[in-house]
Design a protein around this motif. Structure first.
Motif, PDB file in Angstrom:
ATOM      1  N   ALA A  75       0.962  -1.186  -0.039  1.00 42.90           N
ATOM      2  CA  ALA A  75      -0.119  -0.040   0.031  1.00 42.90           C
ATOM      3  C   ALA A  75       0.838   1.232   0.039  1.00 42.90           C
ATOM      4  N   SER A  76       1.965   1.143   0.705  1.00 43.17           N
ATOM      5  CA  SER A  76       3.123   2.284   0.401  1.00 43.17           C
ATOM      6  C   SER A  76       3.727   2.523  -1.067  1.00 43.17           C
ATOM      7  N   GLY A  77       3.423   1.647  -1.810  1.00 47.72           N
ATOM      8  CA  GLY A  77       3.812   1.888  -3.235  1.00 47.72           C
ATOM      9  C   GLY A  77       5.206   1.111  -3.344  1.00 47.72           C
ATOM     10  N   VAL A  78       5.854   0.494  -2.194  1.00 52.57           N
ATOM     11  CA  VAL A  78       7.090  -0.224  -2.407  1.00 52.57           C
ATOM     12  C   VAL A  78       6.626  -1.607  -2.997  1.00 52.57           C
ATOM     13  N   ILE A  79       7.686  -2.053  -3.973  1.00 47.91           N
ATOM     14  CA  ILE A  79       7.476  -3.221  -4.684  1.00 47.91           C
ATOM     15  C   ILE A  79       8.469  -4.290  -3.835  1.00 47.91           C
ATOM     16  N   SER A  80       8.236  -5.702  -3.499  1.00 46.99           N
ATOM     17  CA  SER A  80       8.971  -6.368  -2.842  1.00 46.99           C
ATOM     18  C   SER A  80       9.054  -7.784  -3.559  1.00 46.99           C
ATOM     19  N   THR A  81      10.064  -8.456  -3.505  1.00 49.56           N
ATOM     20  CA  THR A  81      10.335  -9.700  -4.351  1.00 49.56           C
ATOM     21  C   THR A  81      10.678 -10.822  -3.162  1.00 49.56           C
ATOM     22  N   VAL A  82      10.073 -12.078  -3.330  1.00 48.12           N
ATOM     23  CA  VAL A  82      10.524 -13.139  -2.480  1.00 48.12           C
ATOM     24  C   VAL A  82      10.827 -14.296  -3.219  1.00 48.12           C
ATOM     25  N   THR A  83      11.807 -14.936  -3.168  1.00 50.99           N
ATOM     26  CA  THR A  83      12.147 -16.335  -3.743  1.00 50.99           C
ATOM     27  C   THR A  83      12.714 -17.272  -2.602  1.00 50.99           C
ATOM     28  N   MET A  84      12.094 -18.361  -2.536  1.00 51.14           N
ATOM     29  CA  MET A  84      12.737 -19.455  -1.869  1.00 51.14           C
ATOM     30  C   MET A  84      12.481 -20.697  -2.662  1.00 51.14           C
TER      31      MET A  84
END
Length: 146
Positions: A75-84
Motif C-alpha cells: 500500500a506504501s507503493g513499495v514493490i518487494s520480491t521473495v524467492t525461496m
C-alpha cells in the motif's frame, strides 16, 4: 470485510513456503500491507535422498513445490520480491536485504533471528553492523519457555 486465511500446504510436509510467513511478516513490518500479490511455484522432477527418518538414504519422489517466488505491491507503493528454493546447489545471494534510495539494509534472518543487521549508505558503501535497539536475537529468541 477482512479476508480469511487459506491453508496452502499439505499437512506435515516441509516446503519453502513453510518459511514464508517469517519473511512475509518482515516485509509487511517494513513496508506495510500488501495490496497485490502475484506468485508462481514449481516442483522438481528429480528424485531426492531422504536425509533422516525410517527412509534415510532412500530415494524419494518430490511431492511438494520446491521453488516459490512472489511479487508484492505494498500500500506504501513499495514493490518487494521473495524467492525461496531448494533448486540451487549453492548461492551467494543475500538472505534478506532492503534496497532504498539512501542505501541498503542487510537484515538478520527473520526465520531464525540469527545473523547481524548492517547498513551501507550511498555515502558509505561498506556495511556497518547495527546493534538492535529492541527485541530478541539468536536462536534462543525462537524458543518458548513454559
Amino acid at each position: 470485510m477482512a479476508s480469511q486465511p487459506v491453508l496452502l500446504l499439505p499437512a506435515r510436509r516441509w516446503t519453502p513456503v513453510r518459511h514464508g510467513p517469517y519473511y512475509l511478516s518482515s516485509l509487511v513490518t517494513f513496508f506495510g500491507p500488501a495490496e497485490l500479490v502475484s506468485g508462481a511455484s514449481s516442483r522438481s522432477q528429480r528424485r531426492r535422498t531422504a536425509a533422516t527418518g525410517p527412509r534415510a538414504l532412500s530415494p524419494i519422489d518430490v511431492g511438494v513445490d520446491t521453488h516459490v517466488t512472489a511479487l508484492l505491491t505494498h500500500a506504501s507503493g513499495v514493490i518487494s520480491t521473495v524467492t525461496m528454493s531448494f533448486e540451487v546447489w549453492a548461492t551467494r545471494v543475500p538472505l534478506f536485504e532492503v534496497y532504498g534510495t539512501g542505501g541498503t539494509i542487510a537484515v538478520a534472518d527473520p526465520n531464525t533471528l540469527d545473523g547481524v543487521t548492517s547498513v551501507a549508505t550511498a555515502g558509505e558503501r561498506e556495511f556497518t553492523e547495527v546493534r538492535p535497539l529492541a527485541g530478541q536475537t539468536g536462536r534462543s529468541a525462537t524458543t518458548c519457555s513454559r
